[in-house]
Design an enzyme around this catalytic site. Structure first.
Site, short mmCIF file in Angstrom:
data_model
loop_
_atom_site.label_atom_id
_atom_site.label_comp_id
_atom_site.label_asym_id
_atom_site.label_seq_id
_atom_site.Cartn_x
_atom_site.Cartn_y
_atom_site.Cartn_z
N GLY A 192 0.80 -1.22 0.00
CA GLY A 192 0.00 0.00 0.00
C GLY A 192 0.83 1.26 0.00
O GLY A 192 2.05 1.23 0.25
N THR A 217 8.96 3.46 0.03
CA THR A 217 8.84 2.08 -0.43
C THR A 217 9.31 1.11 0.66
O THR A 217 10.11 1.49 1.54
CB THR A 217 9.67 1.87 -1.73
OG1 THR A 217 9.36 0.59 -2.27
CG2 THR A 217 11.16 1.99 -1.49
N THR A 251 7.68 5.35 -2.76
CA THR A 251 7.04 4.22 -3.43
C THR A 251 7.06 4.41 -4.94
O THR A 251 6.82 5.52 -5.43
CB THR A 251 5.58 4.09 -2.96
OG1 THR A 251 4.91 3.16 -3.79
CG2 THR A 251 4.83 5.41 -2.99
N GLU A 282 4.87 3.28 -6.82
CA GLU A 282 3.48 3.46 -7.24
C GLU A 282 3.03 4.92 -7.14
O GLU A 282 1.88 5.23 -7.44
CB GLU A 282 2.58 2.51 -6.44
CG GLU A 282 2.83 1.07 -6.83
CD GLU A 282 1.94 0.05 -6.14
OE1 GLU A 282 1.40 0.35 -5.06
OE2 GLU A 282 1.80 -1.04 -6.69
N HIS A 314 -3.84 3.96 -1.73
CA HIS A 314 -3.82 2.68 -2.47
C HIS A 314 -3.59 1.55 -1.48
O HIS A 314 -2.67 1.59 -0.68
CB HIS A 314 -2.70 2.69 -3.52
CG HIS A 314 -2.40 1.31 -4.03
ND1 HIS A 314 -3.36 0.51 -4.62
CD2 HIS A 314 -1.27 0.56 -4.00
CE1 HIS A 314 -2.83 -0.66 -4.93
NE2 HIS A 314 -1.57 -0.65 -4.56
N HIS A 356 -4.86 -6.79 -8.62
CA HIS A 356 -3.91 -6.03 -7.79
C HIS A 356 -4.55 -5.49 -6.51
O HIS A 356 -4.24 -5.95 -5.42
CB HIS A 356 -3.30 -4.91 -8.64
CG HIS A 356 -2.29 -4.08 -7.94
ND1 HIS A 356 -1.44 -3.22 -8.56
CD2 HIS A 356 -2.00 -3.95 -6.62
CE1 HIS A 356 -0.67 -2.62 -7.67
NE2 HIS A 356 -1.00 -3.05 -6.49
ZN LIG Z 1 -0.37 -2.29 -4.66
#
Ligand SMILES: [Zn+2]
Length: 248
Positions: free
Chosen positions: A29, A45, A74, A76, A95, A158
């Site tokens: 997340g 991260t 991260t 993402e 997320h 995901h």
């Molecule tokens: Zn993820």
């Protein structure tokens, strides 16, 4: 220069709540907020979100250049930046791999509208974005077609991403979606969800508009079935809904 202590505290608090709810395991997340100066404060991260300290967080500009923080952000964050780029009204992105919403993600099952009042009122449409490798540019762009008309997207195979004007609201979107997915999964063992009527569903869409949400289903046309998904119908059957959920 402000160190944005309030925003840092909020992200640490949301991280604890995500971990306590088992919406994220281990280092899973990520969470971010858009700061008043336009930069982005985000989680690092490979770190558990349940035990974040204020100093663990990273500040990036919108081009992903790291401005502060000793830890790596991260990967993402690309997804978060794409959402901020597309939506000037969004200031927070969450997320997670909330398990019931992620069950829909791994089943590639769109979330149905018109079966449960709470998500219809407070979430509106929920998109199902196609799978892309997490952290890639393609992953970030997988949400682009949907982000203007939603506040929650299920990421195929995901997890889920939700976004709002502030962090509390963004977390609520995840909580509402995951609770609704859990209820729908439970109902499937006792006959499956039954749909609201067109009129009942239209009343919810109108009420949502009155709350100030721009709901594309409230089209003001009595001939349009608001239970069908006009935006994301290409992911569903020829009738615009996932028939496996419903007896009509
Ligand atoms: Zn993820």
């Amino acid at each position: 220069m402000s160190d944005f202590a309030d925003e840092r505290n909020q992200i640490c608090d949301i991280g604890k709540r995500l971990y306590a709810r088992e919406f994220v395991a281990a280092h899973e997340g990520n969470v971010s907020v858009r700061l008043p100066d336009g930069n982005i404060l985000c989680t690092p991260t490979m770190q558990c979100k349940g035990f974040l300290q204020r100093g663990d967080l990273c500040v990036l500009d919108t081009e992903m250049n790291q401005l502060s923080g000793s830890k790596k952000p991260t990967s993402e964050i690309r997804l978060h930046l794409e959402i901020y780029r597309q939506r000037s009204d969004i200031n927070a992105v969450v997320h997670s791999h909330a398990p019931h919403a992620t069950a829909f993600a791994v089943a590639n099952r769109p979330f149905p509208v018109g079966v449960l009042a709470e998500p219809d009122l407070f979430l509106g449409e929920v998109a199902l974005a196609p799978f892309q490798t997490p952290g890639s540019d393609e992953f970030a762009q997988s949400v682009t077609p949907f982000v203007h008309d939603t506040n929650a997207i299920i990421l195929a195979n995901h997890g889920v991403v939700t976004y709002a004007g502030d962090l509390e609201q963004a977390l609520w979107m995840t909580e509402i979606l995951d609770a609704a997915c859990k209820t729908i999964i439970l109902s499937m063992s006792i006959g499956g969800p039954k749909r609201l009527s067109k009129e009942q569903s239209r009343a919810l869409a109108k009420k949502r508009s009155h709350f100030g949400f721009n709901d594309p289903r409230d089209l003001g046309n009595s001939e349009i079935d608001v239970r069908k998904n006009p935006l994301f119908g290409q992911q569903m059957d020829s009738n615009g809904i996932d028939r496996t959920f419903f007896e009509d």
